[in-house]
Scaffold this active site. Structure first.
Site, short mmCIF file in Angstrom:
data_model
loop_
_atom_site.label_atom_id
_atom_site.label_comp_id
_atom_site.label_asym_id
_atom_site.label_seq_id
_atom_site.Cartn_x
_atom_site.Cartn_y
_atom_site.Cartn_z
N CYS A 105 -34.79 -33.61 2.33
CA CYS A 105 -35.90 -33.73 3.43
C CYS A 105 -36.38 -32.50 4.19
O CYS A 105 -35.40 -31.77 4.41
CB CYS A 105 -35.71 -34.91 4.25
SG CYS A 105 -35.31 -34.34 6.06
N GLU A 106 -37.57 -32.17 4.14
CA GLU A 106 -38.15 -31.00 4.67
C GLU A 106 -37.91 -30.74 6.19
O GLU A 106 -37.96 -29.83 6.94
CB GLU A 106 -39.35 -30.52 4.31
CG GLU A 106 -40.68 -31.36 4.96
CD GLU A 106 -41.70 -30.72 4.24
OE1 GLU A 106 -41.89 -30.14 3.26
OE2 GLU A 106 -42.81 -31.31 4.93
N HIS A 107 -37.74 -32.09 7.03
CA HIS A 107 -37.61 -32.11 8.57
C HIS A 107 -36.33 -31.84 8.88
O HIS A 107 -36.16 -31.27 9.83
CB HIS A 107 -38.15 -33.41 8.99
CG HIS A 107 -39.55 -33.75 8.69
ND1 HIS A 107 -39.86 -34.93 7.91
CD2 HIS A 107 -40.65 -33.04 8.61
CE1 HIS A 107 -41.10 -34.91 7.60
NE2 HIS A 107 -41.67 -33.85 7.94
N HIS A 108 -35.27 -32.23 8.04
CA HIS A 108 -33.75 -31.87 8.61
C HIS A 108 -32.94 -31.27 7.62
O HIS A 108 -31.59 -30.88 7.84
CB HIS A 108 -33.03 -33.27 8.98
CG HIS A 108 -33.89 -34.10 9.74
ND1 HIS A 108 -34.85 -35.18 9.52
CD2 HIS A 108 -34.10 -34.20 11.39
CE1 HIS A 108 -35.29 -35.58 10.66
NE2 HIS A 108 -34.91 -35.34 11.71
N GLN B 28 -40.63 -37.70 0.82
CA GLN B 28 -40.75 -38.73 -0.22
C GLN B 28 -42.41 -38.75 -0.64
O GLN B 28 -42.53 -38.98 -1.87
CB GLN B 28 -40.11 -39.80 0.19
CG GLN B 28 -40.01 -40.77 -1.04
CD GLN B 28 -39.03 -42.21 -0.86
OE1 GLN B 28 -38.07 -42.12 -0.01
NE2 GLN B 28 -39.66 -43.24 -1.43
N HIS C 39 -32.39 -41.94 2.93
CA HIS C 39 -32.62 -40.90 3.50
C HIS C 39 -31.43 -40.51 4.26
O HIS C 39 -31.26 -41.21 5.32
CB HIS C 39 -33.90 -40.69 4.33
CG HIS C 39 -34.99 -40.74 3.14
ND1 HIS C 39 -35.70 -39.54 3.46
CD2 HIS C 39 -35.80 -41.45 2.67
CE1 HIS C 39 -36.92 -39.72 2.62
NE2 HIS C 39 -36.74 -41.19 2.20
N CYS D 50 -30.89 -38.53 6.87
CA CYS D 50 -31.30 -38.22 8.18
C CYS D 50 -31.67 -39.36 8.89
O CYS D 50 -31.46 -39.39 10.04
CB CYS D 50 -32.55 -37.13 8.18
SG CYS D 50 -34.01 -37.79 7.32
ZN LIG Z 1 -35.41 -36.09 7.64
#
Ligand SMILES: [Zn+2]
Length: 195
Positions: A87-90, A128, A156, A158
């Site tokens: 995941c590109e956020h975490h 996703q 996920h 995260c």
């Molecule tokens: Zn994430």
């Protein structure tokens, strides 16, 4: 030995990322001189390069390398394709399964290429939703089938390890083009993958 697989890494990138990981691990309060951690920055640097190798691969070329003229025009389904992404956020993993279907329009593609396309897009920093659309668009634009469908179900880390800690939640995303925009075709596909 008839077959030997090997991994190749860019030395400059490995050295650079290794140094940064060393700082990150120290900032987090660990001792990078501890025996178990001595080689960790380098291993992590290589692991991250492996997990983001998709940036250097061309999914269109992979598909085009195995397209064949064929008059078959029924639905082709490859289901339960294992999927691992970040995941590109975490920068934490999300993983699950992808299901892909298409209805040929004069051309079919080697079945093993569909999981490879999934890998190429999954081995990048992703969300996703975009991963689903990129796989869909790539097959649609390259193979030009009568229709294509992609469903991804993923958990996920995260969400599971931090924040809301919803450990059993699965996120489902889907995309449909051409014939699959018709309810009847879409429902047949969803039934065949057990949805
Ligand atoms: Zn994430």
């Amino acid at each position: 030995m008839a077959y030997k697989s090997f991994e190749e890494y860019n030395d400059e990138v490995t050295g650079d990322v290794t140094n940064r990981y060393k700082h990150i691990i120290e900032d987090l309060g660990e001792d990078t001189q501890r025996e178990g951690l001595l080689k960790t920055p380098e291993r992590a640097a290589k692991a991250m390069q492996f997990l983001t190798q998709g940036y250097e691969q061309d999914p269109v070329e992979i598909l085009k390398g195995a397209m064949f003229k064929e008059s078959y025009n029924e639905m082709v389904i490859v289901k339960d394709i294992e999927l691992y992404s970040l995941c590109e956020h975490h920068i934490l993993p999300f993983f699950g399964k992808a299901h892909i279907a298409y209805i040929p329009n004069g051309q079919i593609v080697g079945l093993s290429k569909l999981p490879r396309i999934v890998d190429v897009f999954a081995r990048r920093l992703q969300v996703q939703e975009r991963l689903t659309k990129q796989i869909l668009d790539c097959i649609n634009d390259t193979l030009k089938p009568q229709g294509v469908a992609v469903v991804i179900e993923a958990s996920h880390m995260c969400m599971m390890m931090r924040g809301v800690q919803k450990q059993n939640s699965v996120t489902t995303t889907s995309g449909f083009r051409g014939q699959f925009e018709k309810n009847e075709t879409r429902n047949e596909f969803l039934k065949l993958i057990g949805k």
